[in-house]
Design a protein around this motif. Structure first.
Motif, PDB file in Angstrom:
ATOM      1  N   HIS A   1      33.472  25.910  34.427  1.00  0.00           N
ATOM      2  CA  HIS A   1      33.644  27.188  35.118  1.00  0.00           C
ATOM      3  C   HIS A   1      34.637  26.980  36.254  1.00  0.00           C
ATOM      4  CE1 HIS A   1      30.215  28.630  32.809  1.00  0.00           C
ATOM      5  NE2 HIS A   1      29.633  27.499  33.126  1.00  0.00           N
ATOM      6  N   GLN A   2      35.884  27.301  36.005  1.00  0.00           N
ATOM      7  CA  GLN A   2      36.947  27.066  36.974  1.00  0.00           C
ATOM      8  C   GLN A   2      37.526  28.394  37.420  1.00  0.00           C
ATOM      9  OE1 GLN A   2      39.375  24.516  34.525  1.00  0.00           O
ATOM     10  NE2 GLN A   2      38.471  22.663  35.376  1.00  0.00           N
ATOM     11  N   VAL A   3      37.261  28.754  38.705  1.00  0.00           N
ATOM     12  CA  VAL A   3      37.791  29.990  39.251  1.00  0.00           C
ATOM     13  C   VAL A   3      39.297  29.830  39.409  1.00  0.00           C
ATOM     14  CG1 VAL A   3      37.756  31.561  41.226  1.00  0.00           C
ATOM     15  CG2 VAL A   3      35.631  30.497  40.426  1.00  0.00           C
ATOM     16  N   LEU A   4      40.037  30.792  38.895  1.00  0.00           N
ATOM     17  CA  LEU A   4      41.489  30.741  38.980  1.00  0.00           C
ATOM     18  C   LEU A   4      41.963  31.021  40.404  1.00  0.00           C
ATOM     19  CD1 LEU A   4      42.344  32.680  35.723  1.00  0.00           C
ATOM     20  CD2 LEU A   4      42.837  30.280  36.152  1.00  0.00           C
ATOM     21  N   LYS A   5      42.889  30.203  40.877  1.00  0.00           N
ATOM     22  CA  LYS A   5      43.525  30.465  42.155  1.00  0.00           C
ATOM     23  C   LYS A   5      44.481  31.631  41.961  1.00  0.00           C
ATOM     24  CE  LYS A   5      46.498  27.429  43.553  1.00  0.00           C
ATOM     25  NZ  LYS A   5      47.076  26.172  44.100  1.00  0.00           N
ATOM     26  N   ILE A   6      44.252  32.705  42.709  1.00  0.00           N
ATOM     27  CA  ILE A   6      45.036  33.916  42.515  1.00  0.00           C
ATOM     28  C   ILE A   6      46.437  33.725  43.092  1.00  0.00           C
ATOM     29  CG2 ILE A   6      45.200  36.385  42.940  1.00  0.00           C
ATOM     30  CD1 ILE A   6      42.938  35.593  41.081  1.00  0.00           C
TER      31      ILE A   6
ATOM     32  N   PRO B   1      46.498  52.998  27.537  1.00  0.00           N
ATOM     33  CA  PRO B   1      46.299  52.729  28.968  1.00  0.00           C
ATOM     34  C   PRO B   1      46.523  53.970  29.826  1.00  0.00           C
ATOM     35  CG  PRO B   1      48.431  51.894  28.270  1.00  0.00           C
ATOM     36  CD  PRO B   1      47.758  52.422  27.031  1.00  0.00           C
ATOM     37  N   GLU B   2      45.643  54.940  29.679  1.00  0.00           N
ATOM     38  CA  GLU B   2      45.774  56.197  30.418  1.00  0.00           C
ATOM     39  C   GLU B   2      45.499  55.972  31.899  1.00  0.00           C
ATOM     40  OE1 GLU B   2      41.641  58.384  29.676  1.00  0.00           O
ATOM     41  OE2 GLU B   2      42.614  57.796  27.799  1.00  0.00           O
ATOM     42  N   ALA B   3      45.740  57.013  32.706  1.00  0.00           N
ATOM     43  CA  ALA B   3      45.673  56.872  34.164  1.00  0.00           C
ATOM     44  C   ALA B   3      44.309  56.370  34.638  1.00  0.00           C
ATOM     45  CB  ALA B   3      45.995  58.218  34.823  1.00  0.00           C
ATOM     46  N   ARG B   4      43.226  56.839  34.023  1.00  0.00           N
ATOM     47  CA  ARG B   4      41.896  56.451  34.466  1.00  0.00           C
ATOM     48  C   ARG B   4      41.500  55.061  33.966  1.00  0.00           C
ATOM     49  NH1 ARG B   4      38.941  60.267  36.827  1.00  0.00           N
ATOM     50  NH2 ARG B   4      36.973  59.260  36.260  1.00  0.00           N
ATOM     51  N   ALA B   5      42.395  54.436  33.203  1.00  0.00           N
ATOM     52  CA  ALA B   5      42.152  53.056  32.772  1.00  0.00           C
ATOM     53  C   ALA B   5      43.039  52.068  33.529  1.00  0.00           C
ATOM     54  CB  ALA B   5      42.389  52.925  31.272  1.00  0.00           C
ATOM     55  N   CYS B   6      43.688  52.549  34.606  1.00  0.00           N
ATOM     56  CA  CYS B   6      44.551  51.698  35.418  1.00  0.00           C
ATOM     57  C   CYS B   6      43.943  51.516  36.810  1.00  0.00           C
ATOM     58  CB  CYS B   6      45.944  52.315  35.546  1.00  0.00           C
ATOM     59  SG  CYS B   6      46.824  52.449  33.963  1.00  0.00           S
ATOM     60  N   TYR B   7      44.040  50.304  37.332  1.00  0.00           N
ATOM     61  CA  TYR B   7      43.362  49.961  38.578  1.00  0.00           C
ATOM     62  C   TYR B   7      44.307  49.260  39.541  1.00  0.00           C
ATOM     63  CZ  TYR B   7      39.464  50.736  35.421  1.00  0.00           C
ATOM     64  OH  TYR B   7      38.616  51.279  34.491  1.00  0.00           O
ATOM     65  N   THR B   8      44.075  49.531  40.819  1.00  0.00           N
ATOM     66  CA  THR B   8      44.750  48.788  41.878  1.00  0.00           C
ATOM     67  C   THR B   8      43.932  47.539  42.181  1.00  0.00           C
ATOM     68  OG1 THR B   8      45.590  50.834  42.860  1.00  0.00           O
ATOM     69  CG2 THR B   8      45.563  48.891  44.254  1.00  0.00           C
ATOM     70  N   LEU B   9      44.607  46.399  42.280  1.00  0.00           N
ATOM     71  CA  LEU B   9      43.913  45.163  42.626  1.00  0.00           C
ATOM     72  C   LEU B   9      43.761  45.058  44.136  1.00  0.00           C
ATOM     73  CD1 LEU B   9      45.477  42.396  40.358  1.00  0.00           C
ATOM     74  CD2 LEU B   9      43.435  43.748  39.967  1.00  0.00           C
ATOM     75  N   GLU B  10      42.565  44.685  44.574  1.00  0.00           N
ATOM     76  CA  GLU B  10      42.338  44.369  45.976  1.00  0.00           C
ATOM     77  C   GLU B  10      41.681  42.999  46.057  1.00  0.00           C
ATOM     78  OE1 GLU B  10      40.451  47.311  48.371  1.00  0.00           O
ATOM     79  OE2 GLU B  10      41.772  48.932  47.692  1.00  0.00           O
ATOM     80  N   PHE B  11      41.985  42.260  47.123  1.00  0.00           N
ATOM     81  CA  PHE B  11      41.447  40.926  47.317  1.00  0.00           C
ATOM     82  C   PHE B  11      40.567  40.916  48.557  1.00  0.00           C
ATOM     83  CE2 PHE B  11      45.465  40.534  45.121  1.00  0.00           C
ATOM     84  CZ  PHE B  11      45.187  39.635  44.113  1.00  0.00           C
ATOM     85  N   LYS B  12      39.415  40.290  48.437  1.00  0.00           N
ATOM     86  CA  LYS B  12      38.508  40.172  49.567  1.00  0.00           C
ATOM     87  C   LYS B  12      37.853  38.804  49.505  1.00  0.00           C
ATOM     88  CE  LYS B  12      34.640  42.436  51.915  1.00  0.00           C
ATOM     89  NZ  LYS B  12      33.662  43.561  51.883  1.00  0.00           N
ATOM     90  N   ALA B  13      38.157  37.969  50.511  1.00  0.00           N
ATOM     91  CA  ALA B  13      37.590  36.622  50.597  1.00  0.00           C
ATOM     92  C   ALA B  13      37.800  35.836  49.302  1.00  0.00           C
ATOM     93  CB  ALA B  13      36.102  36.685  50.955  1.00  0.00           C
ATOM     94  N   GLY B  14      38.984  35.973  48.730  1.00  0.00           N
ATOM     95  CA  GLY B  14      39.300  35.226  47.522  1.00  0.00           C
ATOM     96  C   GLY B  14      38.782  35.833  46.240  1.00  0.00           C
ATOM     97  N   LYS B  15      38.115  36.974  46.340  1.00  0.00           N
ATOM     98  CA  LYS B  15      37.572  37.656  45.162  1.00  0.00           C
ATOM     99  C   LYS B  15      38.430  38.879  44.838  1.00  0.00           C
ATOM    100  CE  LYS B  15      34.103  34.781  45.577  1.00  0.00           C
ATOM    101  NZ  LYS B  15      34.030  33.575  44.727  1.00  0.00           N
TER     102      LYS B  15
ATOM    103  N   LYS C   1      29.730  43.478  47.783  1.00  0.00           N
ATOM    104  CA  LYS C   1      29.493  42.345  46.881  1.00  0.00           C
ATOM    105  C   LYS C   1      29.395  42.800  45.429  1.00  0.00           C
ATOM    106  CE  LYS C   1      26.720  38.148  46.411  1.00  0.00           C
ATOM    107  NZ  LYS C   1      25.562  37.360  46.915  1.00  0.00           N
ATOM    108  N   ASP C   2      28.812  43.975  45.183  1.00  0.00           N
ATOM    109  CA  ASP C   2      28.668  44.462  43.806  1.00  0.00           C
ATOM    110  C   ASP C   2      30.013  44.742  43.144  1.00  0.00           C
ATOM    111  OD1 ASP C   2      25.938  44.319  43.863  1.00  0.00           O
ATOM    112  OD2 ASP C   2      25.632  46.434  44.351  1.00  0.00           O
ATOM    113  N   GLU C   3      31.033  44.995  43.952  1.00  0.00           N
ATOM    114  CA  GLU C   3      32.343  45.353  43.404  1.00  0.00           C
ATOM    115  C   GLU C   3      33.299  44.162  43.301  1.00  0.00           C
ATOM    116  OE1 GLU C   3      30.118  48.639  44.432  1.00  0.00           O
ATOM    117  OE2 GLU C   3      30.878  47.246  45.948  1.00  0.00           O
ATOM    118  N   LEU C   4      32.835  42.966  43.587  1.00  0.00           N
ATOM    119  CA  LEU C   4      33.709  41.795  43.607  1.00  0.00           C
ATOM    120  C   LEU C   4      33.537  40.950  42.342  1.00  0.00           C
ATOM    121  CD1 LEU C   4      33.407  40.633  47.330  1.00  0.00           C
ATOM    122  CD2 LEU C   4      35.156  42.076  46.277  1.00  0.00           C
ATOM    123  N   PHE C   5      34.653  40.355  41.900  1.00  0.00           N
ATOM    124  CA  PHE C   5      34.657  39.552  40.676  1.00  0.00           C
ATOM    125  C   PHE C   5      35.485  38.288  40.886  1.00  0.00           C
ATOM    126  CE2 PHE C   5      34.039  43.929  39.438  1.00  0.00           C
ATOM    127  CZ  PHE C   5      33.043  43.864  38.465  1.00  0.00           C
ATOM    128  N   ASP C   6      35.129  37.255  40.136  1.00  0.00           N
ATOM    129  CA  ASP C   6      35.942  36.056  40.016  1.00  0.00           C
ATOM    130  C   ASP C   6      36.638  36.083  38.664  1.00  0.00           C
ATOM    131  OD1 ASP C   6      35.717  34.520  42.360  1.00  0.00           O
ATOM    132  OD2 ASP C   6      33.757  33.747  41.761  1.00  0.00           O
TER     133      ASP C   6
END
Length: 492
Positions: free
Chosen positions: A7-12, A204-218, A248-253
């Motif tokens: 399980h290797q978290v990718l360095k963003i 890939p319609e508009a509601r299937a596109c997301y802005t990426l945000e970073f928080k504490a490496g997540k 926390k619920d909205e964060l992913f690795d």
């Protein structure tokens, strides 16, 4: 559960693209920064780091210099500090169209400009201060919910993505990040996109596109209404919740997706651990017990095989092979030899693994014959993205040839037949070798290519001519390399 690098978290890592479609670049000479590059190469890659003071500010570190972006009170910007100071702290302000604005935290001014005229002195946001985030990591990975500690996978029976997997096992745990109109889409292995209401759609319609945000490496994924993806309900269904700020619920690795393979022995049976600890070729179908996670050691280039039951293949007494090891050791490492469409595996005792009459595998052979040869099939890349030393593989505009130095990538479809792979691109055309070794992508008939997994995360692709595919100075994909190394190795 042992990790041992599973399980290797990718360095963003990412590039920042300005309104003129040029990348923020850190130069070695004078540690100057500019926005002149038209593609994402080594000098254009940045790493986001959290503020050591645990504040809301972040740091931008040049991947190739190892130094930090800074902005002085007079607006002068540079990338010369080897340790982050006060002037290195920036606030990231995501905009509705998915772009970022970078604001100096101590001075309150905005960072932007064109070419070599960059500064952090603007008091208002104009197009020159808007930056598009372009991820520089390989886009195929596993997604782990931080709050639930569960992996996201495609649930075909419920027609949804859900964060409910203890292990990222099987092809359904593979996600591909698609860069689309300055935003990112999450694509499942069957080529559908996750919409923010939890439904899967083919475009890939508009509601299937997301802005990426970073928080504490997540990572967090914000939809077009300002809501964030999160696992919802007991099933962990992935959809946009109510929150307009990522908790926390909205964060992913993002975790590296190692190859998962099945092996077929000379008796045409799948290698399996279904009937106990002994590794045997005794099954007629490929399910979890017949799937093995394959990792290649960076130094020795030897590989390990990890089973769905939680054990590594290991050499035991009298040459037997069992899936019982919980730690990587010399006895869990196997040397892989490529024999055209088949592979042979040599254990730490110097002998080859063969299939005994009862189907059990044992490392007792001194030579490679029919019983020592296996078909090895990659199962968790039905869609394929390739990246070489100079960039991604992509269709060349107005041509049937392929570029190998692009910042953007095309997704190709992979199929398998008798130890070889067929690659299909845009318009359902197949890859084939054209004149002078050029790789073309508009074939009516599928041509076979051999995949040789030579290094961790990298594959060599061999044409039937015996030559390996590589990207040369021309930027064209060609089958003209004699050895599987350097430009002939591809991230996949």
């Amino acid at each position: 559960m042992p990790t041992n690098g599973l399980h290797q978290v990718l360095k963003i890592q990412f590039g920042l693209v300005n309104d003129a479609n040029r990348y923020l670049t850190a130069e070695s000479f004078g540690f100057k920064v500019n926005a002149s590059a038209s593609s994402l190469k080594r000098k254009q890659i940045w790493v986001l780091e959290p503020d050591p003071g645990q504040g809301t500010a972040v740091l931008f570190r040049s991947s190739h210099l190892g130094r930090y972006l800074s902005a002085e009170e007079d607006g002068r910007v540079a990338c010369e500090m080897d340790r982050p100071g006060r002037d290195c702290r920036f606030l990231v302000l995501p905009q509705p169209d998915g772009r970022w604005v970078l604001q100096s935290e101590p001075h309150g001014r905005f960072f932007g400009g064109t070419e070599d005229q960059l500064s952090c002195f603007a008091t208002a946001i104009s197009p020159a201060e808007l930056w598009t985030v372009h991820l520089a990591i390989h886009p195929q990975a596993h997604l782990l919910s931080v709050s639930r500690r569960r992996y996201v996978h495609l649930c075909l029976e419920d027609d949804e993505m859900a964060a409910d997997g203890d292990m990222p096992w099987g092809v359904d745990a593979l996600l591909t990040l698609i860069f689309q109109s300055r935003r990112y889409c999450l694509k499942s292995y069957d080529s559908r996109y996750l919409r923010s209401d939890g439904h899967l759609v083919w475009e890939p319609e508009a509601r299937a596109c997301y802005t990426l945000e970073f928080k504490a490496g997540k990572l967090a994924f914000k939809d077009c209404d300002g809501r964030y993806l999160a696992p919802i309900g007991p099933a962990g269904t992935l959809k946009a919740g109510r929150n307009t700020k990522p908790g926390k619920d909205e964060l992913f690795d993002l975790e590296q997706s190692h190859p998962q393979v099945v092996l077929v022995a000379a008796n045409h049976r799948y290698v399996s651990v279904r009937q106990g600890i002994n590794v045997s070729a005794n099954q007629d179908e490929e399910l979890d017990h017949e799937t093995f996670l394959m990792q290649i050691d960076q130094e020795t280039k030897k590989c390990t095989f990890y089973s769905s039951t939680g054990g590594y293949w290991t050499l035991v007494t009298h040459g037997g092979i069992q899936a019982t090891a919980t730690q990587v050791s010399a006895n869990t490492m196997f040397e892989m030899e490529w024999h055209g469409r088949r592979v042979a595996l040599k254990a730490s005792n110097g002998r080859y693994i063969c299939m005994k009459k009862n189907g059990q595998l044992a490392a007792i052979s001194d030579f490679v014959g029919e019983d020592e040869l296996f078909i090895l099939k990659l199962i968790n890349r039905p869609i394929l993205v390739l990246r070489g030393l100079d960039g991604f593989v992509c269709h060349r505009r107005g041509s049937n040839q392929l570029d190998t130095n692009r910042s953007t990538y095309d997704v190709f479809h992979l199929s398998f037949r008798d130890g070889a792979y067929q690659i299909r691109g845009r318009g359902a055309g197949f890859w084939y070798i054209g004149s002078h070794g050029s790789v073309c992508s508009d074939g009516d008939l599928a041509e076979d290519f051999l995949f040789e997994f030579r290094e961790r995360g990298r594959v060599a692709i061999r044409a039937l001519s015996g030559k390996y595919l590589r990207g040369g100075a021309s930027g064209l994909l060609r089958a003209d390399a004699d050895l599987p190394m350097g430009e002939a190795l591809w991230e996949y």
